[in-house]
Write a protein that holds these residues in place. Sequence first.
Motif, PDB file in Angstrom:
ATOM      1  N   TYR A  37      35.614  37.170  46.070  1.00 19.93           N
ATOM      2  CA  TYR A  37      36.547  38.461  45.374  1.00 19.93           C
ATOM      3  C   TYR A  37      36.073  39.603  45.980  1.00 19.93           C
ATOM      4  N   LYS A  40      38.001  39.518  49.472  1.00 22.43           N
ATOM      5  CA  LYS A  40      39.453  39.875  49.137  1.00 22.43           C
ATOM      6  C   LYS A  40      39.795  41.424  48.839  1.00 22.43           C
ATOM      7  N   ASP A  41      38.949  41.915  48.086  1.00 23.30           N
ATOM      8  CA  ASP A  41      39.374  43.370  47.568  1.00 23.30           C
ATOM      9  C   ASP A  41      38.924  44.331  48.841  1.00 23.30           C
ATOM     10  N   SER A  42      38.153  43.836  49.590  1.00 24.48           N
ATOM     11  CA  SER A  42      37.631  44.890  50.818  1.00 24.48           C
ATOM     12  C   SER A  42      38.295  44.813  51.911  1.00 24.48           C
ATOM     13  N   THR A  66      39.355  32.122  45.868  1.00 28.01           N
ATOM     14  CA  THR A  66      39.659  32.948  44.623  1.00 28.01           C
ATOM     15  C   THR A  66      41.133  32.462  44.013  1.00 28.01           C
TER      16      THR A  66
END
Length: 238
Positions: A37, A40-42, A66
């Motif tokens: 996660y 994915k967010d970075s 994810t």
Amino acid sequence: MNDALPQAYELSGVAGRMLSGLLTEDDASKAVQSLSYVLKDSIPNSAGAGASIIHPRGRSESTGATDTVVLGADKLQYRFGEGPCLSAWAEQRPIIIQDIREEIRWPTWTAAVADLPLRSVLSAPLTTGRRKIGALKVYSPLPLSFDDTSVFLIERLASPVAVLLRHMRDREAAQRMSEELAEALANRDMIAKAQGILMERMNLNSQEALEVLLARSRGESTPLHDVARDILREATRE
């Protein structure tokens, strides 16, 4: 300064903080899922992320995915034996697919994922020392989503994830070995005690008592340690 550097420093810092806590977890998949996660967010344009673990004999599995799109695309790679994650692991280098609809390197896999909501893929190898553990990956539903900055960022996280998986897998292997050894010793003790009971009851020597146990095990199609456990239970009820 390259704009990717602050992101990379932040990403590595988050990973480092998570590693310090997650190394105490018993489940490596949960730990890697948390880091997935973060990945994915970075990385801009990412819609999903995860890790593929490639075992020494070639068996593959996904851990820390994810979402179901990641799992579905991974399973198709494992089924057909081709795809960006397997290539990143085998070739030990990052792999980018700019547009699955135009990709020609893995025709069977790209045809199989045509109905999934993904167009771009970035995968990087998970390696510690000489141990090739697997591959980290991110997916996007948009074409041309990943570039050199994306590669820079995923490689910053791939290293701590590989270390995490190595330590978690080594620890879990050691724990399993310890549990199996403890079970084997317990079974040995039960069999020895059951032999002693039979020796006393039937005036047998050690070898003769063992033969009685083995005969009962074969006759009942029951493991030897279960036969010994039944005899011990019978003795406690007398």
